[in-house]
Scaffold this motif. Structure first.
Motif, short mmCIF file in Angstrom:
data_model
loop_
_atom_site.label_atom_id
_atom_site.label_comp_id
_atom_site.label_asym_id
_atom_site.label_seq_id
_atom_site.Cartn_x
_atom_site.Cartn_y
_atom_site.Cartn_z
N VAL A 118 33.09 -44.24 -27.06
CA VAL A 118 33.63 -45.14 -27.80
C VAL A 118 33.35 -45.91 -28.73
O VAL A 118 32.69 -47.61 -28.27
CB VAL A 118 35.06 -46.03 -27.30
N ASP A 119 33.35 -45.65 -30.34
CA ASP A 119 33.16 -46.95 -31.14
C ASP A 119 33.78 -48.29 -31.61
O ASP A 119 34.97 -47.75 -31.44
CB ASP A 119 32.94 -46.52 -32.58
N GLY A 120 33.94 -48.78 -32.01
CA GLY A 120 34.49 -50.40 -32.75
C GLY A 120 34.91 -51.38 -31.59
O GLY A 120 36.02 -51.25 -32.36
N TYR A 121 35.12 -50.77 -30.18
CA TYR A 121 35.69 -51.78 -29.58
C TYR A 121 34.14 -52.78 -28.59
O TYR A 121 33.05 -51.74 -28.26
CB TYR A 121 35.98 -51.08 -28.32
N ARG A 122 34.61 -53.93 -28.05
CA ARG A 122 33.32 -53.90 -27.48
C ARG A 122 34.71 -54.08 -25.80
O ARG A 122 35.48 -53.50 -25.57
CB ARG A 122 33.73 -55.75 -27.17
N PRO A 123 32.81 -53.93 -25.04
CA PRO A 123 33.80 -53.00 -23.12
C PRO A 123 34.40 -53.81 -22.72
O PRO A 123 35.09 -54.17 -22.17
CB PRO A 123 31.76 -54.43 -22.50
#
Length: 333
Positions: free
Chosen positions: A254-259
């Motif tokens: 997933v790109d663009g999101y924090r863990p």
């Protein structure tokens, strides 16, 4: 501080360095990167007055190098570990440098101890290994206790202990408030050493930024996820408008999101996660991405040298090319 402004060097039709402008600041280790033929060595030689620029300017703490009195006390440099008289001992090599710059004799003993060459101080440099030569060159750079240090491929020839030592030395010098400028092709080592990067390609400036920003701006960062409830997790992510890349090996990206965002979303939906890890490219990957169009020399894998080209579509392969003659063939001329 080293200040480079509009620095240009032309050799006939060849533009080796083209309008470079950047500053190397104190208190941090600045890495100098670029593909082979990018102009790094030429730039460093112009910084030290060894090559005259076609245009532009370089200042060392506000002065041109050729105007510095006792320059080794301002800037110390290692550009070529072999740049020494092989018939002189390590001690006498450094003593000659010290006497030319008004540096006390006692300082020679200090730097030999710093680089670990005290035991071979009386041995002639021509018998030194590549690693020992590197250490002697580093001793020469440190001799004048300068505020500015410049190193070109400083780990070349060093064993693992030596690499660890020079890495910590450069960090220590920067922590003392000195200016440290280092060029290297070893990306893994540069990633452990440098705080800031200056990157050039085909003589032009490509990047002048922090290590973290360089990697972030020139590579893809994403979160890797594994879950035994993969299909349910996909439904939840899609429902929230999150674009997912399915790798085909059981993991999701997933790109663009924090863990943290993904973890909280999974927890709210009762989904078990086996992996939730941020992924970022290495310095080497980011460097290759940025400089892909600036590489002058390309190597190719595939058929061995001398092999015939592959046949065109529908064409029958021809007989193999004649190889070297062995046995009694040599008698036939």
């Amino acid at each position: 501080m080293i200040e480079v402004e509009g620095l240009t060097k032309r050799y006939g039709e060849k533009m080796a360095v083209n309008q470079l402008t950047f500053a190397v600041r104190p208190g941090i280790v600045t890495g100098f990167l670029g593909p082979n033929g990018a102009g790094k060595s030429t730039t460093m030689r112009m910084m030290l007055g060894l090559d005259r620029p076609t245009a532009g300017d370089v200042r060392i703490d506000g002065e041109h190098y050729d105007r510095l009195k006792d320059p080794l006390t301002y800037i110390g440099a290692l550009l070529d570990a072999k740049a020494m008289h092989g018939g002189r001992s390590a001690f006498n090599h450094l003593l000659c440098l010290a006497q030319s710059n008004g540096i006390p004799r006692g300082r020679v003993h200090e730097v030999l101890d710093t680089v670990g060459l005290t035991a071979v101080a009386k041995k002639k440099a021509k018998g030194f290994s590549l690693g020992m030569g590197q250490r002697l060159g580093i001793a020469g750079a440190l001799l004048g206790d300068p505020r500015i240090l410049m190193f070109d491929e400083p780990v070349n020839g060093l064993d693992p202990e030596g690499i660890h030592w020079i890495r910590n030395l450069m960090k220590s010098l920067a922590a003392q408030g000195r200016t440290v400028f280092v060029s290297s092709h070893l990306m893994s080592e540069m990633a452990l050493t440098a705080d800031h990067l200056v990157v050039i390609g085909q003589g032009r400036l490509l990047a002048d930024t922090s290590m973290a920003d360089f990697i972030r701006e020139n590579s893809r960062s994403y979160v890797r996820i594994r879950s035994p409830q993969r299909e349910l997790l996909l439904d939840v992510l899609h429902r929230d408008g999150i674009v997912v890349v399915e790798t085909g090996v059981g993991t999701l990206e997933v790109d663009g999101y924090r863990p943290e965002d993904i973890g909280e979303l999974a927890a709210r939906n009762g989904i078990t996660l086996h992996e939730l890890s941020p992924q970022q490219a290495s310095l080497e990957e980011a460097f290759m991405q940025l400089t892909a169009e600036s590489v002058e020399y390309h190597a190719h894998t595939g058929a061995p040298l001398g092999a015939p080209p592959p046949p065109l579509p529908g064409e029958q392969p021809g007989p193999p090319a004649p190889g070297p003659r062995w046995g009694n063939d040599w008698k036939k001329g």
